[in-house]
Design a protein around this motif. Sequence first.
Motif, PDB file in Angstrom:
ATOM      1  N   ASP A  40      10.223  -4.768 -67.760  1.00  0.00           N
ATOM      2  CA  ASP A  40      10.601  -4.667 -66.441  1.00  0.00           C
ATOM      3  C   ASP A  40       9.647  -5.637 -65.718  1.00  0.00           C
ATOM      4  OD1 ASP A  40      11.856  -3.252 -63.906  1.00  0.00           O
ATOM      5  OD2 ASP A  40       9.612  -2.861 -63.418  1.00  0.00           O
ATOM      6  N   HIS A  41       8.353  -5.630 -66.037  1.00  0.00           N
ATOM      7  CA  HIS A  41       7.154  -6.453 -65.571  1.00  0.00           C
ATOM      8  C   HIS A  41       7.715  -7.774 -65.610  1.00  0.00           C
ATOM      9  CE1 HIS A  41       3.339  -7.932 -64.206  1.00  0.00           C
ATOM     10  NE2 HIS A  41       3.233  -8.592 -65.394  1.00  0.00           N
ATOM     11  N   LEU A  42       7.859  -8.097 -66.811  1.00  0.00           N
ATOM     12  CA  LEU A  42       8.558  -9.775 -67.040  1.00  0.00           C
ATOM     13  C   LEU A  42       9.614 -10.084 -66.230  1.00  0.00           C
ATOM     14  CD1 LEU A  42       7.671 -10.015 -70.789  1.00  0.00           C
ATOM     15  CD2 LEU A  42       6.134 -10.751 -68.770  1.00  0.00           C
ATOM     16  N   ASP A  43      10.774  -9.140 -66.208  1.00  0.00           N
ATOM     17  CA  ASP A  43      12.032  -9.571 -65.551  1.00  0.00           C
ATOM     18  C   ASP A  43      11.738  -9.687 -63.960  1.00  0.00           C
ATOM     19  OD1 ASP A  43      14.158  -9.845 -67.011  1.00  0.00           O
ATOM     20  OD2 ASP A  43      14.642  -7.644 -67.250  1.00  0.00           O
ATOM     21  N   ARG A  44      10.720  -8.721 -63.376  1.00  0.00           N
ATOM     22  CA  ARG A  44      10.477  -8.805 -62.104  1.00  0.00           C
ATOM     23  C   ARG A  44       9.660 -10.156 -61.845  1.00  0.00           C
ATOM     24  NH1 ARG A  44       6.852  -5.388 -60.479  1.00  0.00           N
ATOM     25  NH2 ARG A  44       6.669  -4.201 -62.500  1.00  0.00           N
ATOM     26  N   ALA A  50      11.748 -17.451 -60.230  1.00  0.00           N
ATOM     27  CA  ALA A  50      12.749 -18.633 -60.631  1.00  0.00           C
ATOM     28  C   ALA A  50      14.325 -17.871 -60.615  1.00  0.00           C
ATOM     29  CB  ALA A  50      12.665 -18.688 -62.093  1.00  0.00           C
ATOM     30  N   GLY A  51      14.168 -16.813 -59.911  1.00  0.00           N
ATOM     31  CA  GLY A  51      15.515 -16.255 -59.859  1.00  0.00           C
ATOM     32  C   GLY A  51      16.592 -16.053 -60.997  1.00  0.00           C
ATOM     33  N   MET A  52      15.912 -15.646 -62.179  1.00  0.00           N
ATOM     34  CA  MET A  52      16.547 -15.328 -63.300  1.00  0.00           C
ATOM     35  C   MET A  52      15.761 -14.226 -64.039  1.00  0.00           C
ATOM     36  SD  MET A  52      15.276 -18.126 -66.137  1.00  0.00           S
ATOM     37  CE  MET A  52      14.388 -19.500 -65.125  1.00  0.00           C
ATOM     38  N   PRO A  53      16.753 -13.331 -64.877  1.00  0.00           N
ATOM     39  CA  PRO A  53      15.888 -12.325 -65.668  1.00  0.00           C
ATOM     40  C   PRO A  53      15.340 -13.017 -66.996  1.00  0.00           C
ATOM     41  CG  PRO A  53      18.341 -12.240 -65.979  1.00  0.00           C
ATOM     42  CD  PRO A  53      18.040 -13.613 -64.855  1.00  0.00           C
ATOM     43  N   HIS A  54      14.570 -12.098 -67.694  1.00  0.00           N
ATOM     44  CA  HIS A  54      13.917 -12.522 -68.775  1.00  0.00           C
ATOM     45  C   HIS A  54      14.723 -13.187 -69.883  1.00  0.00           C
ATOM     46  CE1 HIS A  54      10.559 -11.490 -72.115  1.00  0.00           C
ATOM     47  NE2 HIS A  54      10.561 -12.482 -71.512  1.00  0.00           N
TER      48      HIS A  54
END
Length: 175
Positions: A40-44, A50-54
Amino acid sequence: MNMAPTSAEDAPAAEEPRWLTADEQRTWRFYLHATTLLEDHLDRQLQRDAGMPHIYYGLLVALAEAPDRRLRMTELAMNAKITRSRLSHAIARLEKNGWVRREDCPSDKRGQFAVLTEEGAEVLRRTAPGHVEAVRQALFDRLTPDQQKALGEIMQIIAEGLQPSEAGADLPWLR
Protein backbone atom coordinates in the motif's frame (compact mmCIF):
# COMPACT_ATOMS: atom_id res chain seq x y z
CA MET A 1 -16.81 -59.18 3.19
CA ASN A 2 -17.42 -55.51 4.03
CA MET A 3 -14.22 -53.78 5.15
CA ALA A 4 -15.81 -50.35 5.70
CA PRO A 5 -15.92 -49.18 9.30
CA THR A 6 -19.27 -49.85 10.94
CA SER A 7 -19.09 -46.95 13.37
CA ALA A 8 -17.19 -43.71 13.93
CA GLU A 9 -15.09 -45.53 16.50
CA ASP A 10 -13.89 -47.99 13.86
CA ALA A 11 -13.02 -45.28 11.30
CA PRO A 12 -9.36 -44.39 10.96
CA ALA A 13 -8.60 -41.09 12.65
CA ALA A 14 -8.33 -38.24 10.17
CA GLU A 15 -4.93 -36.68 10.28
CA GLU A 16 -5.05 -33.55 12.40
CA PRO A 17 -3.99 -30.36 10.57
CA ARG A 18 -0.54 -29.08 11.46
CA TRP A 19 -1.79 -25.96 13.21
CA LEU A 20 0.59 -23.05 13.59
CA THR A 21 2.22 -22.63 16.95
CA ALA A 22 1.63 -19.35 18.77
CA ASP A 23 5.04 -18.07 17.58
CA GLU A 24 4.35 -19.18 13.99
CA GLN A 25 0.92 -17.54 14.07
CA ARG A 26 2.48 -14.33 15.36
CA THR A 27 5.14 -14.39 12.61
CA TRP A 28 2.56 -15.15 9.93
CA ARG A 29 0.34 -12.28 11.00
CA PHE A 30 3.26 -9.84 11.18
CA TYR A 31 4.28 -10.97 7.68
CA LEU A 32 0.76 -10.38 6.31
CA HIS A 33 0.47 -7.05 8.08
CA ALA A 34 3.89 -5.84 6.90
CA THR A 35 3.53 -6.93 3.27
CA THR A 36 0.06 -5.40 2.99
CA LEU A 37 1.25 -2.11 4.47
CA LEU A 38 4.41 -2.11 2.33
CA GLU A 39 2.51 -2.72 -0.91
CA ASP A 40 0.00 0.00 0.00
CA HIS A 41 2.84 2.41 0.88
CA LEU A 42 4.57 1.82 -2.46
CA ASP A 43 1.31 2.04 -4.41
CA ARG A 44 0.43 5.37 -2.78
CA GLN A 45 3.92 6.78 -3.46
CA LEU A 46 3.80 5.77 -7.13
CA GLN A 47 0.22 6.99 -7.59
CA ARG A 48 1.19 10.35 -6.06
CA ASP A 49 4.46 10.77 -7.98
CA ALA A 50 3.64 9.13 -11.34
CA GLY A 51 -0.07 8.32 -11.47
CA MET A 52 0.55 4.57 -11.66
CA PRO A 53 0.21 1.56 -9.37
CA HIS A 54 3.21 -0.42 -8.21
CA ILE A 55 2.51 -3.27 -10.65
CA TYR A 56 2.78 -0.86 -13.63
CA TYR A 57 6.08 0.46 -12.31
CA GLY A 58 7.38 -3.12 -12.13
CA LEU A 59 6.35 -3.71 -15.75
CA LEU A 60 8.17 -0.57 -16.89
CA VAL A 61 11.30 -1.62 -14.97
CA ALA A 62 11.23 -5.10 -16.52
CA LEU A 63 10.99 -3.57 -19.99
CA ALA A 64 13.74 -1.04 -19.24
CA GLU A 65 16.08 -3.85 -18.19
CA ALA A 66 15.27 -6.06 -21.21
CA PRO A 67 17.36 -6.11 -24.39
CA ASP A 68 16.07 -3.42 -26.76
CA ARG A 69 13.55 -2.49 -24.01
CA ARG A 70 11.18 -5.22 -25.27
CA LEU A 71 9.81 -8.49 -23.94
CA ARG A 72 7.34 -11.07 -25.20
CA MET A 73 4.05 -10.59 -23.41
CA THR A 74 4.26 -14.12 -21.96
CA GLU A 75 7.74 -13.42 -20.60
CA LEU A 76 6.60 -10.13 -19.11
CA ALA A 77 3.64 -11.86 -17.41
CA MET A 78 6.03 -14.48 -16.02
CA ASN A 79 8.42 -11.79 -14.79
CA ALA A 80 5.59 -9.90 -13.06
CA LYS A 81 3.96 -13.10 -11.73
CA ILE A 82 0.54 -12.05 -13.04
CA THR A 83 -2.08 -13.55 -15.30
CA ARG A 84 -2.00 -12.83 -19.02
CA SER A 85 -5.39 -11.14 -18.69
CA ARG A 86 -4.14 -8.78 -15.97
CA LEU A 87 -1.03 -8.06 -18.03
CA SER A 88 -3.08 -7.30 -21.13
CA HIS A 89 -5.19 -4.81 -19.14
CA ALA A 90 -2.07 -3.17 -17.64
CA ILE A 91 -0.34 -2.90 -21.03
CA ALA A 92 -3.48 -1.32 -22.52
CA ARG A 93 -3.36 1.36 -19.80
CA LEU A 94 0.37 1.89 -20.31
CA GLU A 95 -0.21 2.17 -24.07
CA LYS A 96 -2.92 4.77 -23.47
CA ASN A 97 -0.38 6.79 -21.46
CA GLY A 98 2.15 6.47 -24.31
CA TRP A 99 4.62 4.62 -22.09
CA VAL A 100 4.50 1.25 -23.86
CA ARG A 101 3.60 0.03 -27.33
CA ARG A 102 2.82 -3.45 -28.60
CA GLU A 103 4.51 -5.01 -31.60
CA ASP A 104 3.63 -8.22 -33.36
CA CYS A 105 6.19 -11.01 -33.14
CA PRO A 106 7.54 -11.73 -36.64
CA SER A 107 8.29 -15.39 -35.84
CA ASP A 108 4.97 -16.15 -34.12
CA LYS A 109 1.77 -14.64 -35.49
CA ARG A 110 0.02 -15.11 -32.12
CA GLY A 111 2.82 -13.56 -30.09
CA GLN A 112 3.33 -9.92 -29.20
CA PHE A 113 6.08 -7.83 -27.68
CA ALA A 114 5.62 -5.05 -25.17
CA VAL A 115 8.11 -2.26 -25.89
CA LEU A 116 9.05 0.60 -23.57
CA THR A 117 8.72 3.93 -25.40
CA GLU A 118 10.98 6.94 -24.89
CA GLU A 119 8.16 8.60 -22.96
CA GLY A 120 7.89 5.52 -20.74
CA ALA A 121 11.65 5.50 -20.15
CA GLU A 122 11.48 9.18 -19.19
CA VAL A 123 8.64 8.54 -16.72
CA LEU A 124 10.73 5.76 -15.21
CA ARG A 125 13.80 8.03 -14.95
CA ARG A 126 11.76 10.69 -13.15
CA THR A 127 9.94 8.22 -10.88
CA ALA A 128 12.78 5.87 -9.90
CA PRO A 129 14.54 8.15 -7.37
CA GLY A 130 11.38 8.71 -5.31
CA HIS A 131 10.45 5.04 -5.52
CA VAL A 132 13.84 3.77 -4.42
CA GLU A 133 13.76 6.23 -1.52
CA ALA A 134 10.31 4.94 -0.51
CA VAL A 135 11.61 1.34 -0.60
CA ARG A 136 14.73 2.29 1.33
CA GLN A 137 12.80 4.16 4.06
CA ALA A 138 10.06 1.54 4.38
CA LEU A 139 12.28 -1.54 4.37
CA PHE A 140 16.06 -1.33 4.30
CA ASP A 141 16.59 1.61 6.66
CA ARG A 142 14.70 -0.30 9.35
CA LEU A 143 17.01 -3.34 9.19
CA THR A 144 20.62 -3.96 10.09
CA PRO A 145 22.90 -5.28 7.34
CA ASP A 146 22.66 -8.76 8.91
CA GLN A 147 18.85 -8.57 8.97
CA GLN A 148 18.82 -7.43 5.33
CA LYS A 149 20.98 -10.40 4.36
CA ALA A 150 18.79 -12.81 6.36
CA LEU A 151 15.62 -11.37 4.82
CA GLY A 152 17.07 -11.81 1.33
CA GLU A 153 18.02 -15.42 2.05
CA ILE A 154 14.61 -16.18 3.56
CA MET A 155 12.71 -14.63 0.63
CA GLN A 156 14.87 -16.58 -1.83
CA ILE A 157 14.08 -19.86 -0.07
CA ILE A 158 10.35 -19.08 -0.06
CA ALA A 159 10.31 -17.97 -3.71
CA GLU A 160 12.25 -21.03 -4.86
CA GLY A 161 9.97 -23.31 -2.86
CA LEU A 162 6.85 -21.82 -4.42
CA GLN A 163 8.17 -21.79 -8.00
CA PRO A 164 7.07 -25.16 -9.40
CA SER A 165 9.33 -26.74 -11.96
CA GLU A 166 7.00 -29.43 -13.29
CA ALA A 167 5.29 -29.03 -16.65
CA GLY A 168 1.66 -28.02 -16.45
CA ALA A 169 2.03 -26.22 -13.13
CA ASP A 170 -0.79 -23.81 -12.29
CA LEU A 171 1.08 -20.52 -12.53
CA PRO A 172 -0.50 -17.07 -12.97
CA TRP A 173 1.21 -16.29 -16.28
CA LEU A 174 -0.09 -19.57 -17.76
CA ARG A 175 -3.71 -18.67 -16.98
